[in-house]
Enzyme design. Structure first.
Site, mmCIF file in Angstrom:
data_model
loop_
_atom_site.group_PDB
_atom_site.id
_atom_site.type_symbol
_atom_site.label_atom_id
_atom_site.label_comp_id
_atom_site.label_asym_id
_atom_site.label_seq_id
_atom_site.Cartn_x
_atom_site.Cartn_y
_atom_site.Cartn_z
ATOM 1 N N ALA A 61 0.739 -1.278 -0.110
ATOM 2 C CA ALA A 61 0.138 0.108 0.092
ATOM 3 C C ALA A 61 0.903 1.208 0.062
ATOM 4 O O ALA A 61 1.855 1.030 0.357
ATOM 5 C CB ALA A 61 -0.827 0.007 1.339
ATOM 6 N N GLY A 102 0.630 -5.739 -0.212
ATOM 7 C CA GLY A 102 -0.101 -5.762 -1.304
ATOM 8 C C GLY A 102 0.741 -6.129 -2.752
ATOM 9 O O GLY A 102 -0.006 -6.424 -3.484
ATOM 10 N N GLU A 105 0.357 -9.651 -2.847
ATOM 11 C CA GLU A 105 -0.859 -10.162 -3.019
ATOM 12 C C GLU A 105 -1.074 -9.879 -4.417
ATOM 13 O O GLU A 105 -1.825 -10.978 -5.230
ATOM 14 C CB GLU A 105 -1.869 -9.396 -2.251
ATOM 15 N N GLU A 125 1.574 -7.045 7.126
ATOM 16 C CA GLU A 125 0.587 -6.263 7.978
ATOM 17 C C GLU A 125 0.422 -6.440 9.262
ATOM 18 O O GLU A 125 -0.032 -5.795 10.046
ATOM 19 C CB GLU A 125 -0.604 -6.864 7.155
#
Ligand code: NAI
Length: 700
Positions: A61, A102, A105, A125
């Site tokens: 992010a 992210g 991911e 995270e």
């Protein structure tokens, strides 16, 4: 848009281009979706590569968007990953440098992944109090198996790509590319361009762990190693869900857990700590582009407890150090301890013999100031005595080359006065390390009224190099950390007067989350240190009241672990505190002498008085500009004083409690005749913020 799009030889290349880490900000997300659509619409394209520009693939992010509407703006990461996954043409992630959060991911949503050796792969995270929120907990177990995925997701730790790529049975990486990554990715993409059906992590199943109790065991272990933290437990829930649910149901489960955690107090506290650490390195009036002085050679004066630990920090970072002492015996003793510390690390397998040799080779010693004259920075760690320090700084002033930074590790003395001993006060700064200096992350950088801005900028950069969390403090007695701890210890003393035992106080705050209660801490640090400070206080501030219990303890020679007895008894050679009958008797007599009938004191009162003592003193520190922001105070407590991370530091804790409630509680404490009513007058800034319904930390 923070992506670029090119077609090379029939392969579309979408390059993430959002420095410094290609964070998945709104325009990067939009760029990926656009690129996928464009490539699918172009008959000349047979495959797609997603790669990172610059040094990394993707750091996750974009933290600059946190808390802003952009963070949730369409397309969100779920949509991006869906588009990638549903692309009719194969999408290959080409990973180098970093694939985190992210970023990983996103890669897991691609049909294929190729990777350069040495890339750091992680789902970090958990460290900000949440679970991965875009399918990470569901897809990673599908490609790595439950054990490896659980380890990565619950710790947030980075694993090198080559290690993962070589793990038996792994399906995370399809090819390890040595050499040029883009060329390797293009070649791979062409190899697989015609393969149908397209593979998907979605189609992989997760084998349940062989041990039916594996998830419960993981939860129990994390309850010990990540005490009081919610997110690691919920990470286990999510991975367990991956073994039971199909991908869509698993992602829905993960989403629900994520939504609950992201608005929790713990996540707020951990985010605060994450941003607080970054904010601490920025000094409001020192521009980020201030030219730095070159620090390639360091000298340390004094090879005692602190000098040795300080030296190790620089040796670890590959910076040569010369230690200067008064006598050869002191040199030999100090160097011997440094070597022993390294040898202990080798014995534990944490350091190789080669590295030990390399570090020791960077160390030289001397008894003569002439040998350190060319050092770029010198750190003084001699006895805590203004006379001795003045002599040392006068010597340094006369021999050191112009521009050298002259630092003092003093914990109590006035850095302005130390600077004034020299003819170059602008080059003088305080560097207050914490013991053991090679272990503790906190470094208080004490800025005197004379310290030059480029000296501040340089020492902050050096601190980063030696992996410290540097927090700037103005000059005052005790700086930020010790000035606050004095009020905390004073409250602990009053609690003894009124009826508590040391173990009751320690247990109450330890249960609340502090790593160590005040009395165990005193025994570890040495109760004689506080005794010396109080003796000075009795002269300087005759109206300041303390419990006499700590003085009585020291009069009994009970200085703590080093004398085998303090607030607790210690069996020979052991560190386990044992409640002491001697101390109990001393406390009973002490209360009798004051005519106090002991009362039952609740854990809530104990914690409230100790922690709010930190808060009110912290507020004074803020008011006086000793700390430039509340988060700096929190960083001092989180990294140097064992304050629980999940509470975010004393100032954030007060914010979360509500400053109105804080002021109300202080008013109640002020009514206790055994306490010090004047201390509980809220600092003006606290009273003002409380009245306005505001908080110490704006962005919290
Ligand atoms: P220490 O007593 O272990 O070491 C001091 C060393 O300095 C001794 O080896 C001594 O021989 C040497 N020394 C004294 N005068 C000297 C001179 N004129 N020239 C060269 N060497 C000289 O003391 P410690 O604990 O290492 O403390 C050093 C400084 O660090 C003090 O200012 C102290 O307040 C500060 N400090 C101590 C902390 C602690 O937990 N011990 C924590 C933070 C700061």
């Amino acid at each position: 848009m923070s992506t670029t799009y090119n077609v090379t030889d029939g392969v579309a290349v979408i390059a993430l281009d959002n420095p410094p880490v290609n964070g998945l900000g709104q325009s990067t997300r939009a760029g990926i979706v656009d690129g996928i659509a464009k490539a699918n619409a172009d008959a000349a394209v047979s495959a797609i590569v997603i790669i990172g520009s610059g040094k990394v693939f993707c750091g996750g992010a974009d933290i600059r968007e946190f808390g802003s509407p952009k963070a949730g703006a369409e397309p969100n990461l779920h949509v991006v990953i869906e588009q990638v996954e549903q692309s009719g043409k194969p999408v290959v992630a080409a990973i180098h440098g970093v694939a985190m959060g992210g970023g990983l991911e996103l890669a897991l949503g691609c049909h294929y992944r190729v990777v350069a050796p040495g890339a750091q792969i992680a789902l970090p995270e958990v460290n900000i109090g949440i679970v991965p929120g875009a399918g990470g907990t569901q897809r990673l177990p599908r490609v790595l198996g439950v054990d490896a995925a659980l380890q990565m997701i619950t710790t947030g730790a980075s694993v090198p790509s080559d290690k993962l790529a070589k793990a038996p049975g792994q399906k995370l990486f399809d090819r390890l590319v040595e050499g040029d990554l883009l060329a390797g990715a293009l070649a791979f993409a062409k190899d697989v361009a015609a393969v149908r059906p397209l593979p998907s992590v979605r189609d992989l199943s997760v084998a349940a762990p062989a041990d039916a109790e594996a998830f419960n065991k993981a939860r129990a272990e994390l309850a010990k190693t990540r005490r009081n933290l919610e997110a690691p437990q919920r990470c286990v829930d999510c991975v367990e869900a991956a073994t039971k649910l199909d991908l869509n149901a698993g992602i829905a489960f993960e989403r629900e857990v994520f939504e609950k955690l992201v608005t929790s107090d713990q996540a707020r506290a951990l985010r605060h700590a994450f941003f607080g650490e970054r904010a601490a390195s920025k000094i409001p009036d020192v521009p980020a582009d201030t030219p730095l002085r070159k620090i390639e050679k360091v000298a340390v004066i004094g090879a005692g407890t602190m000098g040795g630990g300080i030296t190790m920090n620089f040796l670890n970072a590959g910076i040569p150090v010369t230690i200067l002492e008064m006598k050869q015996e002191a040199v030999d003793r100090g160097v011997g301890i440094i070597r022993k510390n390294y040898e202990a690390q080798v014995a534990k397998g944490k350091l190789s013999q080669d590295k030990l040799d390399a570090r020791m080779a960077l160390l030289t010693t001397t008894l003569s100031y002439d040998d350190i004259a060319q050092a770029d920075m010198v750190i003084e760690a001699v006895f805590e005595d203004m006379g001795v320090k003045s002599q040392v700084f006068t010597q340094l002033d006369s021999v050191m080359k112009p521009g050298a930074i002259l630092a003092s590790n003093t914990s109590t003395l006035d850095v302005d006065k130390i600077a004034e001993v020299t003819k170059r006060p602008a080059d003088v700064v305080g560097l207050h390390f914490f013991s053991p200096a090679n272990v503790m992350r906190l470094l208080e950088v004490v800025r005197s009224k004379h310290t030059a801005k480029d000296v501040m900028a340089t020492v902050m950069a050096v601190a980063k190099k030696i992996k410290k969390v540097a927090v700037v403090s103005g000059v005052c007695d005790g700086f930020i950390g010790n000035r606050m701890i004095e009020q905390y210890s004073r409250q602990a003393g009053f609690l003894l007067d009124e009826g508590c035992t040391p173990q009751q106080v320690d247990k109450a705050v330890e249960k609340w989350g502090m790593a160590m209660g005040p009395f165990r801490m005193g025994d570890l640090a040495g109760n004689d240190i506080g005794w010396a400070i109080r003796k000075r206080r009795y002269q300087e501030k005759p109206n300041m009241r303390y419990s006499a219990t700590a003085d009585k303890l020291c009069e009994l020679g009970r200085f703590g672990q080093k004398t085998g007895a303090g607030w607790y008894d210690y069996e020979a050679g052991k560190r386990e505190p044992v409640p002491s009958a001697v101390v109990e008797e001393m406390l009973v007599k002490h209360r009798e002498s004051l005519g106090i009938t002991p009362r039952q004191i609740s854990d809530e009162e104990i914690v409230g008085r100790l922690i709010l003592a930190l808060v009110n003193e912290g507020a004074h520190i803020l008011e006086e500009g000793i700390a430039s922001k509340a988060s700096d105070i929190d960083m001092v407590y989180l990294t140097g004083y064992g304050f629980p991370l999940f509470r975010g530091g004393p100032m954030l804790y007060a914010d979360m409690l509500g400053l109105g409630k804080v002021v109300e509680q202080m008013a109640a404490y002020a009514k206790n005749p055994r306490d010090d009513a004047s201390f509980w007058q809220p600092a003006p800034v606290l009273a003002k913020l409380a009245a306005e319904g505001k908080t110490f930390n704006n962005a919290a």
